[in-house]
Motif scaffolding. Structure first.
Motif, PDB file in Angstrom:
ATOM      1  N   TYR A 111      69.747  38.304 -12.965  1.00 18.01           N
ATOM      2  CA  TYR A 111      69.228  37.005 -13.393  1.00 18.01           C
ATOM      3  C   TYR A 111      67.722  37.092 -13.652  1.00 18.01           C
ATOM      4  CZ  TYR A 111      68.918  31.880 -13.537  1.00 18.01           C
ATOM      5  OH  TYR A 111      68.723  30.574 -13.924  1.00 18.01           O
ATOM      6  N   HIS A 112      66.973  37.631 -12.678  1.00 18.09           N
ATOM      7  CA  HIS A 112      65.518  37.670 -12.782  1.00 18.09           C
ATOM      8  C   HIS A 112      65.047  38.620 -13.875  1.00 18.09           C
ATOM      9  CE1 HIS A 112      65.808  35.540  -9.021  1.00 18.09           C
ATOM     10  NE2 HIS A 112      64.496  35.404  -8.963  1.00 18.09           N
ATOM     11  N   THR A 113      65.737  39.735 -14.045  1.00 16.25           N
ATOM     12  CA  THR A 113      65.348  40.685 -15.092  1.00 16.25           C
ATOM     13  C   THR A 113      65.494  40.065 -16.473  1.00 16.25           C
ATOM     14  OG1 THR A 113      66.036  42.563 -13.711  1.00 16.25           O
ATOM     15  CG2 THR A 113      65.787  42.955 -16.082  1.00 16.25           C
ATOM     16  N   ALA A 114      66.637  39.402 -16.719  1.00 19.01           N
ATOM     17  CA  ALA A 114      66.845  38.737 -18.011  1.00 19.01           C
ATOM     18  C   ALA A 114      65.832  37.608 -18.210  1.00 19.01           C
ATOM     19  CB  ALA A 114      68.271  38.196 -18.086  1.00 19.01           C
ATOM     20  N   TRP A 115      65.582  36.855 -17.172  1.00 21.04           N
ATOM     21  CA  TRP A 115      64.616  35.750 -17.216  1.00 21.04           C
ATOM     22  C   TRP A 115      63.232  36.269 -17.596  1.00 21.04           C
ATOM     23  CZ3 TRP A 115      63.516  32.490 -12.142  1.00 21.04           C
ATOM     24  CH2 TRP A 115      62.597  31.469 -12.441  1.00 21.04           C
ATOM     25  N   ALA A 116      62.777  37.328 -16.929  1.00 25.22           N
ATOM     26  CA  ALA A 116      61.449  37.883 -17.206  1.00 25.22           C
ATOM     27  C   ALA A 116      61.369  38.447 -18.626  1.00 25.22           C
ATOM     28  CB  ALA A 116      61.123  38.971 -16.184  1.00 25.22           C
ATOM     29  N   LEU A 117      62.417  39.120 -19.079  1.00 27.52           N
ATOM     30  CA  LEU A 117      62.412  39.687 -20.428  1.00 27.52           C
ATOM     31  C   LEU A 117      62.325  38.602 -21.495  1.00 27.52           C
ATOM     32  CD1 LEU A 117      65.038  42.565 -20.084  1.00 27.52           C
ATOM     33  CD2 LEU A 117      62.551  42.792 -20.330  1.00 27.52           C
ATOM     34  N   ILE A 118      62.966  37.467 -21.254  1.00 28.08           N
ATOM     35  CA  ILE A 118      62.876  36.349 -22.196  1.00 28.08           C
ATOM     36  C   ILE A 118      61.438  35.843 -22.281  1.00 28.08           C
ATOM     37  CG2 ILE A 118      63.542  33.939 -22.568  1.00 28.08           C
ATOM     38  CD1 ILE A 118      66.285  34.664 -21.385  1.00 28.08           C
ATOM     39  N   LEU A 119      60.801  35.673 -21.129  1.00 29.86           N
ATOM     40  CA  LEU A 119      59.409  35.212 -21.110  1.00 29.86           C
ATOM     41  C   LEU A 119      58.487  36.217 -21.799  1.00 29.86           C
ATOM     42  CD1 LEU A 119      59.229  33.886 -17.426  1.00 29.86           C
ATOM     43  CD2 LEU A 119      59.433  32.519 -19.510  1.00 29.86           C
ATOM     44  N   ILE A 120      58.711  37.497 -21.537  1.00 28.26           N
ATOM     45  CA  ILE A 120      57.899  38.535 -22.177  1.00 28.26           C
ATOM     46  C   ILE A 120      58.106  38.523 -23.687  1.00 28.26           C
ATOM     47  CG2 ILE A 120      57.619  41.036 -22.411  1.00 28.26           C
ATOM     48  CD1 ILE A 120      58.264  41.229 -19.384  1.00 28.26           C
ATOM     49  N   VAL A 157      58.298  36.399 -11.700  1.00 26.86           N
ATOM     50  CA  VAL A 157      59.758  36.503 -11.696  1.00 26.86           C
ATOM     51  C   VAL A 157      60.186  37.914 -11.299  1.00 26.86           C
ATOM     52  CG1 VAL A 157      61.830  36.423 -13.132  1.00 26.86           C
ATOM     53  CG2 VAL A 157      60.095  34.640 -13.360  1.00 26.86           C
ATOM     54  N   LEU A 158      59.538  38.929 -11.882  1.00 26.30           N
ATOM     55  CA  LEU A 158      59.879  40.321 -11.551  1.00 26.30           C
ATOM     56  C   LEU A 158      59.531  40.643 -10.103  1.00 26.30           C
ATOM     57  CD1 LEU A 158      58.720  42.134 -14.810  1.00 26.30           C
ATOM     58  CD2 LEU A 158      61.077  41.776 -14.042  1.00 26.30           C
ATOM     59  N   ALA A 159      58.413  40.095  -9.625  1.00 27.93           N
ATOM     60  CA  ALA A 159      58.007  40.342  -8.239  1.00 27.93           C
ATOM     61  C   ALA A 159      58.995  39.744  -7.246  1.00 27.93           C
ATOM     62  CB  ALA A 159      56.612  39.774  -8.000  1.00 27.93           C
ATOM     63  N   ALA A 160      59.702  38.691  -7.671  1.00 22.53           N
ATOM     64  CA  ALA A 160      60.678  38.050  -6.779  1.00 22.53           C
ATOM     65  C   ALA A 160      61.837  38.986  -6.431  1.00 22.53           C
ATOM     66  CB  ALA A 160      61.209  36.771  -7.417  1.00 22.53           C
ATOM     67  N   ILE A 161      62.109  39.979  -7.288  1.00 19.61           N
ATOM     68  CA  ILE A 161      63.233  40.894  -7.034  1.00 19.61           C
ATOM     69  C   ILE A 161      62.989  41.763  -5.804  1.00 19.61           C
ATOM     70  CG2 ILE A 161      64.612  42.788  -7.985  1.00 19.61           C
ATOM     71  CD1 ILE A 161      64.140  41.637 -10.759  1.00 19.61           C
ATOM     72  N   PRO A 162      61.891  42.570  -5.756  1.00 18.03           N
ATOM     73  CA  PRO A 162      61.669  43.387  -4.543  1.00 18.03           C
ATOM     74  C   PRO A 162      61.382  42.552  -3.303  1.00 18.03           C
ATOM     75  CG  PRO A 162      59.783  43.532  -6.028  1.00 18.03           C
ATOM     76  CD  PRO A 162      60.873  42.839  -6.786  1.00 18.03           C
ATOM     77  N   ILE A 163      60.724  41.388  -3.493  1.00 17.42           N
ATOM     78  CA  ILE A 163      60.443  40.541  -2.323  1.00 17.42           C
ATOM     79  C   ILE A 163      61.743  40.091  -1.670  1.00 17.42           C
ATOM     80  CG2 ILE A 163      59.537  38.290  -1.601  1.00 17.42           C
ATOM     81  CD1 ILE A 163      57.316  38.654  -3.677  1.00 17.42           C
ATOM     82  N   TYR A 164      62.711  39.668  -2.506  1.00 16.01           N
ATOM     83  CA  TYR A 164      63.994  39.237  -1.937  1.00 16.01           C
ATOM     84  C   TYR A 164      64.771  40.416  -1.355  1.00 16.01           C
ATOM     85  CZ  TYR A 164      68.635  37.309  -1.414  1.00 16.01           C
ATOM     86  OH  TYR A 164      69.846  36.924  -0.883  1.00 16.01           O
TER      87      TYR A 164
END
Length: 388
Positions: A111-120, A157-164
């Motif tokens: 979810y977060h990877t796709a979300w971040a790629l859209i923003l980028i 958004v990407l930082a949320a992945i390793p934090i979680y």
């Protein structure tokens, strides 16, 4: 469908393109996926973690649509690059839709990877556009600001992945808050002449219409099963609620909003973000009315919260009303009174769902009638006390 057009200062016309309509269709799919999150009930209530996921997913999706809309509004040319950018985002949104589940955390990497790629992707479009506006300081400043917002949110958004993954703490909400706050801060520096407000209002209206479409699908569930007087009653009441809400927005859009207003439109779109969110809650509330597994208190909280939020956003949009339809206390106070009576009556009679849904219909159409009457009163004196 009537396509709204506006002559800009350079003589060109801005209209809603078919590409934008196709792009919006993917959001219809995700709205349905997101609303399904609230269908999982435990002991009569929605789990707090599930409701948090619902809020997060709803706001993230509407914000993505908002960022895309502003870029197209200011710099879209219906070019090959615009097509490729939106089609890439559409494909990535499928991953977001697939990751929108009750156990959302298990799909958060996807979810977060796709979300971040859209923003980028949207941010890159601004960067590419920068070279076409080197002689205009205002446009360059706006492009830099939007790139800062988009890339900054993508990093969060990407930082949320390793934090979680390391701590189990979900921080994606901070990314949404960052986008909302920074977008609002930079809005003060934006130039209204860069925004085609008629195009922006029509784009928002179309998103609202698609959201009403999801609401209509929910109403269809009332027609399933054996035909009884009870099913006829609830299906009719539910349908009338949707009709009343639609008519209220229609009157606002057609009669009250000044679509030729010179404005950046940032607040207009931000209000729509919460308006559409409230409509998703109404859709869930309508589905809850026919489910005995849902606690009566949960039903009432959802109904009252969603209806009141919807009309609050509707009246907030009247900040963009035509000058002769400025908002008066003489108009607002009766509606506040009607809303207070509605909320009290609904809560007091919460154990009688037949009466509740009838009260909801009456409330929706009373407010619609008041809005309609107000829209026809062109003799309001804006010099008298009004709401700013």
């Amino acid at each position: 469908m009537q396509i709204l057009q506006k002559k800009t200062e350079v003589g060109s016309e801005k209209k809603v393109e078919y590409l934008e309509l196709i792009y919006d269709l993917i959001f219809v799919y995700i709205i349905g996926r997101n609303n399904q999150l609230l269908q999982y009930i435990e002991n009569g209530f929605i789990r707090s973690a599930t409701f948090y996921s619902y809020i997060l997913c709803a706001l993230a999706i509407i914000q993505i649509w908002n960022f895309s809309t502003f870029y197209i509004n200011m710099f879209g040319r219906n070019s090959l690059r615009d097509h490729l950018s939106l089609f890439v985002n559409m494909y990535l949104l499928y991953y977001i839709g697939e990751g929108t589940r009750v156990h959302w955390e298990s799909f958060q990497n996807q979810y977060h990877t796709a979300w971040a790629l859209i923003l980028i992707n949207i941010g890159v479009q601004y960067c590419i556009e920068y070279r076409h506006h080197l002689d205009n300081e205002d446009e360059k400043k706006t492009i830099r600001h939007m790139a800062f917002v988009l890339f900054g949110e993508a990093l969060l958004v990407l930082a949320a992945i390793p934090i979680y993954n390391q701590t189990g703490i979900q921080t994606a909400g901070a990314a949404i808050a960052y986008g909302l706050i920074m977008n609002r801060i930079f809005a003060d520096d934006a130039k209204a002449c860069m925004i085609d407000f008629p195009h922006l209002t029509e784009r928002a209206m179309l998103y609202v219409v698609f959201t009403f479409g999801e609401m209509i699908i929910t109403v269809a569930a009332y027609f399933q099963g054996e035909l009884t007087w009870n099913s006829v009653y609830f299906s009719l009441m539910c349908f009338l609620i949707v009709v009343g809400l639609f008519l209220s927005y229609e009157v606002l859009y057609d009669r009250i909003i000044d679509r030729e207003k010179m404005t950046t439109g940032v607040n207009y779109m931000m209000i729509h973000l919460f308006l559409i969110f409230s409509m998703n809650l109404i859709t869930t509330s309508l589905s809850f009315m026919r489910k005995e597994a849902v606690s009566v208190d949960a039903k009432m909280i959802m109904i009252l919260l969603s209806f009141l939020m919807f009309f609050l956003c509707l009246f907030a949009l009247q900040l963009y009303a035509k000058p002769e339809l400025c908002l008066h206390r003489t108009f607002m106070l009766p509606i506040i009174g009607v809303s207070a009576v509605f909320a009290a009556a609904m809560w007091f009679l919460r154990n009688n769902m037949r009466v509740n849904i009838l009260l909801s219909v009456i409330y929706v159409f009373v407010v619609f009638y008041m809005i309609f009457r107000f829209s026809r009163s062109h003799d309001c004196d804006c010099g008298k006390e009004h709401i700013h």
